[in-house]
Scaffold this active site. Structure first.
Site, PDB file in Angstrom:
ATOM      1  N   GLY A   1      -6.860   0.655  -3.192  1.00  0.00           N
ATOM      2  CA  GLY A   1      -7.246  -0.981  -3.746  1.00  0.00           C
ATOM      3  C   GLY A   1      -5.828  -1.924  -3.585  1.00  0.00           C
ATOM      4  N   GLY A   2      -5.316  -1.595  -2.513  1.00  0.00           N
ATOM      5  CA  GLY A   2      -4.118  -2.691  -2.308  1.00  0.00           C
ATOM      6  C   GLY A   2      -3.275  -2.829  -3.307  1.00  0.00           C
TER       7      GLY A   2
ATOM      8  N   SER B   1      -4.911   5.164   0.742  1.00  0.00           N
ATOM      9  CA  SER B   1      -4.366   3.933   1.061  1.00  0.00           C
ATOM     10  C   SER B   1      -3.264   3.289   0.187  1.00  0.00           C
ATOM     11  CB  SER B   1      -5.705   2.838   0.868  1.00  0.00           C
ATOM     12  OG  SER B   1      -5.251   1.707   1.162  1.00  0.00           O
ATOM     13  N   ALA B   2      -3.352   2.112  -0.586  1.00  0.00           N
ATOM     14  CA  ALA B   2      -2.021   2.003  -1.606  1.00  0.00           C
ATOM     15  C   ALA B   2      -1.685   3.284  -2.293  1.00  0.00           C
ATOM     16  CB  ALA B   2      -2.646   1.034  -2.215  1.00  0.00           C
TER      17      ALA B   2
ATOM     18  N   ASP C   1      -8.489   2.052  12.266  1.00  0.00           N
ATOM     19  CA  ASP C   1      -7.634   1.387  11.075  1.00  0.00           C
ATOM     20  C   ASP C   1      -6.513   0.619  11.525  1.00  0.00           C
ATOM     21  OD1 ASP C   1      -6.330   0.793   8.722  1.00  0.00           O
ATOM     22  OD2 ASP C   1      -5.992   2.820   8.125  1.00  0.00           O
TER      23      ASP C   1
ATOM     24  N   HIS D   1     -10.640   2.098   8.004  1.00  0.00           N
ATOM     25  CA  HIS D   1     -10.054   2.035   6.758  1.00  0.00           C
ATOM     26  C   HIS D   1     -11.001   2.744   5.631  1.00  0.00           C
ATOM     27  CE1 HIS D   1      -6.270   2.215   4.581  1.00  0.00           C
ATOM     28  NE2 HIS D   1      -6.702   1.534   3.566  1.00  0.00           N
TER      29      HIS D   1
END
Ligand SMILES: *[C@@H]1O[C@H](CO)[C@@H](O)[C@H](O)[C@H]1NC(C)=O
Ligand SMILES: *[C@@H]1O[C@H](CO)[C@@H](O)[C@H](O)[C@H]1NC(C)=O
Ligand SMILES: *[C@@H]1O[C@H](CO)[C@@H](O)[C@H](O)[C@H]1NC(C)=O
Ligand SMILES: *[C@@H]1O[C@H](CO)[C@@H](O)[C@H](O)[C@H]1NC(C)=O
Ligand SMILES: *[C@@H]1O[C@H](CO)[C@@H](O)[C@H](O)[C@H]1NC(C)=O
Ligand SMILES: *[C@@H]1O[C@H](CO)[C@@H](O)[C@H](O)[C@H]1NC(C)=O
Length: 325
Positions: free
Chosen positions: A90-91, A167-168, A273, A303
């Site tokens: 979620g960045g 991801s994050a 991605d 992604h």
């Protein structure tokens, strides 16, 4: 599996919308914008009737509002199970262990790999920029040994721990791994055996070919990831900071320890991605340090695909099982 693709798509769409807004006008109060757009329905009922894993929530540090959700397979296949620390994506800005797709993935992860899974609600940017999330993660590793809960005591094999993130969260798992490797005696009895990084979020100022190729892709445009770094890195640093770019200065010195400890590292990525070239570069970096690293790269995709596509999630579960066999 109960994950709602519609929900995931809605939240991803909201996220894109938000980041375009933030990017278009940097004077927007991003925290308020975030609160406004965050999808409050992206959670699941507390007691799904036929869940393959049980779960419960623990407060980690009340003053920081950090908590963790622990999962136990409904039918553990042995007394002691590996312990997986999971960090959601979620960045660095969005989501929690209660977000539908995160919860669903962790439930399956616990059942399919027969592990105890701990999913951390770390502090989010922009109100808590990095390294807040890394500090919360290390605090979780220290906290485990003070907990007397029967789920840990009875079922978790502290000597077989993994840090996993998407991801994050992959970035957080890696940076937490670096910190943990520097203090192995302090976090005992927790003993880390490896890292599993699913489409980890790394960056840098020089654009990679995949970033340029997919710059305007609808899945994860470059403007979105640029904004995420702007909102989450410490004020005043650029994307070539050590938190975002693991290759600066030839890689962290602690990687030599990780090599000596024999940690196994799995890295997942796919060509659809824009982050894929950085993930491949990261695998090269670890190979250069003689670390046991397994890169699993697929054609196509996008992604986030390993979280909400069962076929791709299975590839992650299979690697965990192979690390444990
Ligand atoms: C940015 O937002 C502020 C506050 O809402 C507004 O006054 C300003 O005109 C906006 N600037 C641009 C370039 O849209
Ligand atoms: C969220 O849930 C509430 C209560 O169930 C419902 O009224 C609302 O329409 C939902 N919103 C969205 C965007 O699904
Ligand atoms: C739990 O995992 C096993 C092994 O993969 C699978 O057969 C079973 O269907 C899963 N249970 C549920 C409720 O999904
Ligand atoms: C909880 O967080 C506060 C504020 O950051 C910190 O001072 C305290 O040491 C933390 N507690 C534990 C047990 O780590
Ligand atoms: C855990 O149990 C030990 C021994 O019974 C006790 O000293 C300790 O305070 C307990 N810790 C917590 C967090 O309850
Ligand atoms: C899941 O991913 C596989 C492999 O990329 C693809 O063939 C399949 O269509 C995807 N399934 C869904 C439901 O998106």
């Amino acid at each position: 599996m109960s994950v709602s693709l519609r929900n995931a798509a809605t939240t991803i769409l909201s996220l894109h919308l938000l980041l375009f807004l933030v990017n278009a006008n940097s004077s927007i109060d991003s925290y308020k914008t975030l609160k406004m757009i965050f999808n409050p329905n992206a959670t699941v009922p507390q007691s799904p009737p036929r869940t393959p894993a049980f779960f419960k929530d623990f407060t980690i540090n009340q003053s920081k509002h950090t908590w963790a959700r622990i999962y136990l397979p409904r039918k553990p296949n042995s007394i002691k199970l590996p312990l997986i620390f999971f960090f959601h994506g979620g960045g660095f800005l969005f989501y929690s262990p209660a977000t539908a797709y995160v919860h669903s993935f962790c439930t399956d992860l616990a059942n399919k790999t027969q592990s105890v899974v701990v999913s951390l609600n770390y502090r989010l940017a922009p109100q808590h920029r990095l390294p807040a999330a890394y500090e919360d993660s290390v605090e979780l590793l220290r906290w485990i040994k003070t907990s007397n809960d029967s789920w840990w005591k009875r079922h978790a094999d502290y000597s077989t721990c993994y840090l996993m993130g998407e991801s994050a969260g992959g970035n957080i798992a890696y940076n937490t791994g670096l910190r943990a490797a520097a203090i192995v005696d302090e976090i005992k009895p927790v003993i880390i055996k490896g890292l599993i990084l699913i489409q980890p979020f790394f960056g840098g100022t020089k654009r990679t070919p995949s970033e340029l190729r997919l710059e305007k892709g609808t899945n994860l445009p470059l403007t979105v990831t640029d904004s995420m770094w702007e909102l989450s890195l410490p004020v005043g640093v650029n994307r070539d900071y050590v938190y975002s770019n693991p290759t600066v200065n030839g890689g962290d010195k602690v990687l030599e320890k990780i090599s000596l400890f024999g940690w196994k590292v799995g890295v997942f990525g796919c060509d659809g991605d824009q982050l894929v070239d950085r993930q491949r570069g990261f695998v090269k970096l670890l190979e250069g340090k003689s670390i046991h690293v397994v890169g699993r790269f697929y054609s196509g995709g996008r992604h986030g695909i390993f979280m909400d596509n069962n076929t791709m999630s299975e590839k992650v579960f299979d690697l965990v099982k192979s690390f444990n066999s």
